[in-house]
Design a protein around this motif. Structure first.
Motif, mmCIF file in Angstrom:
data_model
loop_
_atom_site.group_PDB
_atom_site.id
_atom_site.type_symbol
_atom_site.label_atom_id
_atom_site.label_comp_id
_atom_site.label_asym_id
_atom_site.label_seq_id
_atom_site.Cartn_x
_atom_site.Cartn_y
_atom_site.Cartn_z
ATOM 1 N N GLY A 1 -3.626 -9.436 45.223
ATOM 2 C CA GLY A 1 -3.003 -10.645 45.737
ATOM 3 C C GLY A 1 -2.702 -10.563 47.224
ATOM 4 O O GLY A 1 -3.578 -10.271 48.051
ATOM 5 N N PHE A 2 -1.458 -10.764 47.579
ATOM 6 C CA PHE A 2 -0.998 -10.770 48.966
ATOM 7 C C PHE A 2 -1.361 -9.476 49.698
ATOM 8 O O PHE A 2 -1.769 -9.482 50.863
ATOM 9 C CB PHE A 2 0.512 -11.003 48.954
ATOM 10 N N ARG B 1 -0.465 -16.064 48.639
ATOM 11 C CA ARG B 1 -0.971 -16.350 49.982
ATOM 12 C C ARG B 1 -1.963 -15.278 50.420
ATOM 13 O O ARG B 1 -1.914 -14.133 49.968
ATOM 14 C CB ARG B 1 0.189 -16.396 50.998
ATOM 15 N N ARG B 2 -2.853 -15.663 51.330
ATOM 16 C CA ARG B 2 -3.804 -14.720 51.909
ATOM 17 C C ARG B 2 -3.647 -14.769 53.415
ATOM 18 O O ARG B 2 -3.933 -15.789 54.054
ATOM 19 C CB ARG B 2 -5.241 -15.063 51.506
ATOM 20 N N TYR B 3 -3.197 -13.671 53.992
ATOM 21 C CA TYR B 3 -2.982 -13.595 55.433
ATOM 22 C C TYR B 3 -4.026 -12.698 56.074
ATOM 23 O O TYR B 3 -4.453 -11.702 55.493
ATOM 24 C CB TYR B 3 -1.598 -13.020 55.743
ATOM 25 N N GLN B 4 -4.386 -13.054 57.294
ATOM 26 C CA GLN B 4 -5.241 -12.170 58.089
ATOM 27 C C GLN B 4 -4.366 -11.078 58.684
ATOM 28 O O GLN B 4 -3.283 -11.336 59.187
ATOM 29 C CB GLN B 4 -5.909 -12.981 59.201
ATOM 30 N N ARG B 5 -4.854 -9.860 58.640
ATOM 31 C CA ARG B 5 -4.072 -8.718 59.128
ATOM 32 C C ARG B 5 -4.070 -8.667 60.651
ATOM 33 O O ARG B 5 -5.115 -8.504 61.282
ATOM 34 C CB ARG B 5 -4.650 -7.438 58.549
ATOM 35 N N GLY B 6 -2.896 -8.806 61.241
ATOM 36 C CA GLY B 6 -2.757 -8.699 62.685
ATOM 37 C C GLY B 6 -3.425 -9.843 63.420
ATOM 38 O O GLY B 6 -3.926 -10.798 62.829
ATOM 39 N N ASP B 7 -3.425 -9.758 64.748
ATOM 40 C CA ASP B 7 -3.997 -10.803 65.596
ATOM 41 C C ASP B 7 -4.761 -10.167 66.744
ATOM 42 O O ASP B 7 -4.169 -9.731 67.738
ATOM 43 C CB ASP B 7 -2.880 -11.710 66.130
ATOM 44 N N ALA B 8 -6.074 -10.115 66.612
ATOM 45 C CA ALA B 8 -6.908 -9.513 67.655
ATOM 46 C C ALA B 8 -6.828 -10.281 68.962
ATOM 47 O O ALA B 8 -7.087 -9.732 70.035
ATOM 48 C CB ALA B 8 -8.356 -9.448 67.173
ATOM 49 N N GLY B 9 -6.455 -11.563 68.895
ATOM 50 C CA GLY B 9 -6.373 -12.374 70.111
ATOM 51 C C GLY B 9 -4.974 -12.575 70.635
ATOM 52 O O GLY B 9 -4.733 -13.473 71.453
#
Length: 443
Positions: free
Chosen positions: A4-5, A59-67
């Motif tokens: 899941g999450f 929920r599905r989150y993208q890990r971190g923020d490359a931008g």
């Protein structure tokens, strides 16, 4: 087994220390293994009884923020009147040097975990090598495995830092929903003093999940005055854990405002481990719409003649829900402890809900302790008095609600900052709708 999450967040493994600190890689790998093995706490876990993780687990989150380094952010979001000292700004979990201001001040070290891992990793070991062995501490485990950066603030022994240090933790819009993780360290040497603001803000509309773990160490005879302003975007989710240890004669004065985020959780754990250590907490949450706020305080008296004084207020309107858990433990041998906790709450609509749990556990003699909690509505007599003086029903309700919440910040000595907090709370106060007006009233 994790799913899941957690699944997309753990897919790439723990953040590597890059060979600079084997002990850190070991701690991160251990946390990752715990997450994969035990997953998220279930509905029967007492620590999460009033804050179900079921919706988050879908929920599905993208890990971190490359931008993150290129995200635009309006600096007016984190402007604070009366605060013009050093400022560290983090956007979606990444440090932004061009938005920060770090003047050289004698006795004050302000930096980031990523920089210190390059120059002096061993100075972070006692903080970053900590493990979390209870499944209820799932977000601390996540933070240990995935947080790559965060603020480090240190004050040398005997130094009194006059300027207020400002740490900004911001959420900026992105093309996907993100989960970012940030670690913070605050360390005061013997006899030092510091004023610190932890400031959460965010751009409207983004639905990121922020996960902040702060570790605070206050040395012998030191004093930390800390103001936490949680005004994140109301569409976002925010999980915070603040852990503090106080040595002999140390003082930690914490003021907290919980106003932003759609779903928020704050765990505050304080250990009074030195004789005569003192912890003072003043806080308030003001909720509306469908906001959910869960605040858990866990204060442990582990030495003689220690003291804690905790006063929190809660306000819930519309279909919002507030949860407050205040636990005080007086350990064996902590004679002479003085423990006081008060939590009062207001329900401003029939659909709002507040759950409060004061807990007092004493294992020592010669202890002075008291706790109490109430949930009610605005005083009708006080409303009538203000109405009889010409105030509208809106004005009377807002005035009484603001006065109720001011306990969290009315002792701030900085006039400009205190007035700003007053304005922030005014913005959060409920507006009476026509359906709620009494017969004969007008807006």
């Amino acid at each position: 087994m994790a799913g899941g999450f957690l699944e997309p967040l753990l897919a790439d493994g723990a953040v590597s220390a890059g060979g600079r600190a084997a002990w850190l890689d070991e701690a991160r790998t251990h946390a990752l293994q715990q997450l994969a093995r035990e997953g998220m706490p279930g509905p029967r876990n007492e620590a999460w009884k009033y804050s179900s993780l079921r919706a988050l687990d879908q929920r599905r989150y993208q890990r971190g923020d490359a931008g993150a380094s290129d995200r635009e952010l309006d600096a007016r979001l984190f402007d604070l009147p009366g605060v013009d000292g050093p400022c560290l700004v983090f956007v979606n979990g990444a440090f932004r040097a061009e938005l920060s201001n770090l003047p050289a001040i004698d006795g004050l070290e302000t930096g980031t975990i990523s920089d210190l891992l390059e120059s002096n990793p061993e100075s972070l070991q006692r903080f970053l090598a900590q493990s979390w062995d209870d499944v209820s501490e799932v977000f601390a485990r996540l933070n240990t495995a995935l947080a790559a950066d965060g603020p480090v603030i240190r004050v040398a022994a005997g130094k009194n830092i006059a300027p207020v240090v400002h740490v900004v933790i911001a959420g900026a819009a992105a093309s996907a929903d993100l989960a970012w993780h940030l670690r913070g360290i605050v360390e005061l040497g013997k006899g030092a003093s510091l004023k610190l603001v932890e400031h959460h803000v965010g751009e409207a509309g983004q639905q990121h999940l922020g996960n902040l773990l702060s570790q605070v160490s206050v040395g012998d005879g030191a004093r930390l005055d800390m103001l936490q302003i949680q005004h994140a975007a109301e569409s976002s989710s925010l999980v915070r854990r603040t852990e503090a240890t106080l040595d002999a004669d140390a003082v930690f004065h914490l003021r907290s405002i919980e106003a932003g985020a759609q779903w928020m959780r704050h765990d505050l754990a304080v250990g009074l481990r030195g004789d005569r250590a003192q912890f003072v907490s003043r806080g308030a949450f003001a909720l509306r719409n469908r906001q959910h706020s869960d605040t858990r305080l866990d204060v442990r008296h582990a030495a003689r003649d220690t003291a804690c004084d905790i006063v929190w207020r809660g306000v819930a309107d519309q279909r919002s829900r507030g949860v407050f858990h205040g636990a005080i433990t007086v350990a064996p041998g902590a004679d002479g402890s003085d423990a006081q906790l008060s939590n009062k709450n207001l329900l401003l609509s029939e659909q709002a809900e507040i759950d409060t749990q004061p807990v007092l556990e004493i294992h020592a003699d010669e202890v002075k302790a008291a706790h109490g909690a109430t949930v009610g509505q605005l005083d009708e007599a006080a409303l009538f008095y203000l109405r009889s003086r010409g105030l509208s029903v809106d004005e009377a309700r807002s005035m009484l609600t603001l006065a109720f919440c001011r306990v969290a910040f009315d002792s701030i000595e900085n006039d400009a900052l205190r007035e700003h907090m007053d304005s922030l709370m005014r913005e959060r106060l409920p507006r009476m709708t026509e359906a709620l007006l009494e017969p004969g009233d007008s807006e």
